[in-house]
Design a protein around this motif. Structure first.
Motif, short mmCIF file in Angstrom:
data_model
loop_
_atom_site.label_atom_id
_atom_site.label_comp_id
_atom_site.label_asym_id
_atom_site.label_seq_id
_atom_site.Cartn_x
_atom_site.Cartn_y
_atom_site.Cartn_z
N SER A 105 0.83 -1.21 0.00
CA SER A 105 0.00 0.00 0.00
C SER A 105 0.86 1.25 0.00
O SER A 105 0.58 2.22 -0.73
CB SER A 105 -0.92 0.00 1.23
N ILE A 106 1.91 1.26 0.82
CA ILE A 106 2.78 2.44 0.90
C ILE A 106 3.56 2.62 -0.39
O ILE A 106 3.73 3.76 -0.87
CB ILE A 106 3.73 2.30 2.11
N PHE A 107 4.03 1.54 -1.00
CA PHE A 107 4.77 1.65 -2.25
C PHE A 107 3.87 2.24 -3.35
O PHE A 107 4.28 3.15 -4.08
CB PHE A 107 5.29 0.28 -2.70
N ILE A 108 2.66 1.71 -3.47
CA ILE A 108 1.74 2.22 -4.50
C ILE A 108 1.30 3.64 -4.16
O ILE A 108 1.21 4.51 -5.04
CB ILE A 108 0.53 1.29 -4.64
N GLY A 109 1.05 3.89 -2.86
CA GLY A 109 0.66 5.24 -2.45
C GLY A 109 1.74 6.26 -2.74
O GLY A 109 1.46 7.39 -3.18
N ALA A 110 3.00 5.90 -2.52
CA ALA A 110 4.13 6.81 -2.79
C ALA A 110 4.23 7.09 -4.29
O ALA A 110 4.52 8.23 -4.71
CB ALA A 110 5.42 6.20 -2.28
N PHE A 111 3.99 6.07 -5.10
CA PHE A 111 4.02 6.26 -6.55
C PHE A 111 2.93 7.24 -7.00
O PHE A 111 3.19 8.19 -7.76
CB PHE A 111 3.85 4.91 -7.25
N ILE A 112 1.71 7.04 -6.51
CA ILE A 112 0.61 7.92 -6.88
C ILE A 112 0.86 9.34 -6.38
O ILE A 112 0.63 10.34 -7.10
CB ILE A 112 -0.72 7.38 -6.31
N PHE A 113 1.37 9.47 -5.15
CA PHE A 113 1.67 10.78 -4.59
C PHE A 113 2.67 11.53 -5.46
O PHE A 113 2.48 12.72 -5.77
CB PHE A 113 2.22 10.62 -3.17
N SER A 114 3.74 10.85 -5.86
CA SER A 114 4.77 11.52 -6.65
C SER A 114 4.25 11.93 -8.02
O SER A 114 4.60 13.02 -8.52
CB SER A 114 5.99 10.61 -6.79
N ILE A 115 3.42 11.10 -8.63
CA ILE A 115 2.87 11.44 -9.95
C ILE A 115 1.96 12.66 -9.86
O ILE A 115 2.09 13.62 -10.63
CB ILE A 115 2.10 10.24 -10.54
N VAL A 116 1.03 12.65 -8.90
CA VAL A 116 0.09 13.76 -8.74
C VAL A 116 0.82 15.04 -8.37
O VAL A 116 0.56 16.12 -8.91
CB VAL A 116 -0.98 13.41 -7.69
N ALA A 117 1.78 14.94 -7.44
CA ALA A 117 2.53 16.12 -7.00
C ALA A 117 3.38 16.68 -8.15
O ALA A 117 3.50 17.90 -8.29
CB ALA A 117 3.42 15.76 -5.82
N THR A 118 3.96 15.82 -8.97
CA THR A 118 4.77 16.28 -10.10
C THR A 118 3.92 17.04 -11.11
O THR A 118 4.32 18.11 -11.60
CB THR A 118 5.45 15.08 -10.79
N ILE A 119 2.76 16.50 -11.42
CA ILE A 119 1.86 17.18 -12.37
C ILE A 119 1.42 18.54 -11.82
O ILE A 119 1.44 19.55 -12.55
CB ILE A 119 0.64 16.30 -12.67
N LEU A 137 6.27 16.81 3.15
CA LEU A 137 5.51 15.58 2.93
C LEU A 137 6.32 14.56 2.14
O LEU A 137 6.27 13.36 2.42
CB LEU A 137 4.21 15.90 2.19
N THR A 138 7.09 15.04 1.16
CA THR A 138 7.92 14.14 0.36
C THR A 138 9.00 13.50 1.20
O THR A 138 9.28 12.29 1.07
CB THR A 138 8.54 14.91 -0.81
N LEU A 139 9.63 14.29 2.09
CA LEU A 139 10.66 13.73 2.97
C LEU A 139 10.08 12.69 3.93
O LEU A 139 10.68 11.63 4.17
CB LEU A 139 11.34 14.85 3.76
N SER A 143 11.07 8.73 3.95
CA SER A 143 11.54 8.04 5.15
C SER A 143 10.65 6.84 5.47
O SER A 143 11.14 5.76 5.83
CB SER A 143 11.54 8.99 6.35
N THR A 144 9.34 7.01 5.31
CA THR A 144 8.40 5.92 5.56
C THR A 144 8.64 4.76 4.59
O THR A 144 8.60 3.59 4.98
CB THR A 144 6.96 6.42 5.42
N ILE A 146 11.46 3.95 3.10
CA ILE A 146 12.71 3.26 3.44
C ILE A 146 12.49 2.31 4.61
O ILE A 146 12.89 1.13 4.57
CB ILE A 146 13.82 4.27 3.77
N LEU A 147 11.86 2.81 5.69
CA LEU A 147 11.64 1.98 6.87
C LEU A 147 10.71 0.81 6.54
O LEU A 147 10.92 -0.32 7.01
CB LEU A 147 11.05 2.82 7.99
N THR A 148 9.67 1.08 5.76
CA THR A 148 8.74 0.02 5.38
C THR A 148 9.42 -1.05 4.53
O THR A 148 9.18 -2.25 4.70
CB THR A 148 7.55 0.61 4.60
N PHE A 149 10.28 -0.60 3.62
CA PHE A 149 10.98 -1.55 2.76
C PHE A 149 11.88 -2.47 3.57
O PHE A 149 11.92 -3.69 3.33
CB PHE A 149 11.81 -0.80 1.73
N LEU A 150 12.58 -1.91 4.56
CA LEU A 150 13.46 -2.73 5.40
C LEU A 150 12.65 -3.76 6.20
O LEU A 150 13.03 -4.92 6.31
CB LEU A 150 14.26 -1.84 6.34
#
Length: 419
Positions: A105-119, A137-139, A143-144, A146-150
């Motif tokens: 969920s966090i990985f997909i959410g981060a992807f959507i966040f970055s796409i919307v924020a970039t546009i 918010l991006t930082l 961080s979230t 990275i910690l989630t991935f680990l």
């Protein structure tokens, strides 16, 4: 509301649910940063270069899509492994692993966040304060991630493995069995047997009983002056000629709508669920042991581990109950309980049958029966002794080496008690 919560829990178990929620939150977070431009904080925050912020967002979007695809592939591999090496019934539990679902969920959410924020950033949606809030918010998101991935890497290395799958199933069964021990009649009255004048209510579907909506049944009984005696528990397979309940009307009422509402309050589906069906969990564990004892696998250690899981689960009856736990909330509903024989059959009979020729497995089972006999519950002790005798009788016919059989006999519960 009770029915809504039941179906909400079923939706919550789906793999798409949490990513969908995180996607909504991500879109909201990317757009809400613009609201900071309405306040007088622009004078107090540093200027964030739009190009550097855009580069950071591009990096996140490019990496998150790859990681999300990798996460899905790893999870599917773990699910297939659990279904193949353990039991197909474990899939429902493994797929609801919180760490894996949260990570995806966090990985997909981060992807959507970055796409919307970039546009939004490219179209000048943010001013000075908005860019600063977006940067924060991006930082935080980075961080979230990275910690989630680990944390997720540590979990995915164990997800689908035999030991971890057994632990997951045992945890779910422990929750279900604890709930049953506290409320064996689902907070209703114990079934008192047949009464004169009872009217049978037949099922309207074919499948497994998944859930009893006790509040709905109580409301129906109170509104129509009824007493309802339910004859099926979660896990029971019913058909359209099966009597799911008996009603005892105290006055002349129209029975057709009552029977329809009563059937609506008994949820029937194509598969069994672990939530309110502790026997299903015991069966799933026993299936793992039976597969491990098959000639193609030949893994008695896993069967011995399952016997230990069963022993821990049965010791839940050793806990003292408070008076509040046995309180009756639905006094117009009678519900049968599960006989102890069924619990023992589900947990130990398949292992005793398939491991009858393995002295190590049979010795561990006899030790488990001896331990269960110490629990302060006469019915449980009685069936521990009976199953000890049945298990030894199976071993007598399967074990040909006399010293092994003599060793087993010396450790039999029913022999030591002189039964």
């Amino acid at each position: 509301m009770e029915k809504i919560l039941f179906y909400f829990n079923r939706i919550r178990e789906q793999l798409w649910f949490r990513p969908f929620i995180l996607c909504l939150l991500s879109v909201g977070g990317a757009l809400i940063a613009h609201q900071a431009d309405r306040f007088e904080i622009a004078k107090h925050v540093p200027e964030i270069d739009a190009e550097s912020l855009g580069s950071l967002l591009d990096t996140i979007s490019a990496s998150m899509l790859v990681i999300a695809i990798f996460a899905v592939a790893s999870m599917l591999s773990a699910f297939a492994s659990a279904s193949t090496t353990a039991t197909p019934r474990s899939f429902k539990i493994v797929v609801t692993d919180d760490v894996s679902q949260n990570a995806l969920s966090i990985f997909i959410g981060a992807f959507i966040f970055s796409i919307v924020a970039t546009i939004a950033l490219d179209h000048g949606y943010y001013e000075k304060a908005g860019k600063f809030i977006l940067f924060l918010l991006t930082l935080i998101l980075f961080s979230t991630v990275i910690l989630t991935f680990l944390k997720w890497v540590n979990r995915i290395s164990r997800l689908g493995r035999m030991d971890h799958t057994i632990s997951q199933i045992e945890a779910v069964v422990s929750k279900s069995l604890s709930s049953y021990i506290k409320h064996p009649h689902h907070k209703g009255q114990p079934a008192k047997g047949e009464k004169p004048g009872e009217i049978a209510v037949l099922a309207t579907a074919v499948g497994y009983v998944q859930y009893l909506q006790m509040e709905s049944l109580q409301t129906l009984a109170e509104e129509n002056g009824l007493t309802i005696r339910v004859t099926c528990l979660p896990g029971k397979f019913v058909h359209k000629n099966y009597t799911v309940a008996y009603i005892s009307p105290n006055n002349n009422v129209d029975l057709a709508p009552i029977m329809e509402k009563l059937n609506e309050a008994i949820t029937i589906g194509n598969t069994r669920l672990f939530d309110d069906d502790p026997r299903f969990g015991l069966i799933a564990l026993s299936e793992i042991a039976s597969r491990a004892l098959s000639p193609g696998v030949n893994d008695p250690g896993t069967a011995i581990q399952i016997i230990g899981s069963h022993e821990r689960l049965f010791f839940l009856w050793n806990q003292k109950q408070s008076p509040a736990e046995g309180k009756v909330e639905f006094d117009r509903i009678e519900v049968p309980d599960i006989v102890m024989e069924d619990f023992f059959d589900d947990a130990f009979r398949p292992i005793a049958r398939d491991g009858a020729d393995n002295v190590e497995v049979m010795l561990r089972m006899q030790k488990a029966f001896a331990a269960l006999a110490t629990i302060d519950k006469p019915e449980l002790k009685e069936w521990a002794i009976k199953n000890s005798k049945l298990a030894f009788q199976r071993a007598e016919q399967a074990i040909t080496f006399k010293p092994d059989l003599e060793l087993l006999e010396r450790n039999c519960l029913f022999k030591n008690l002189g039964r």
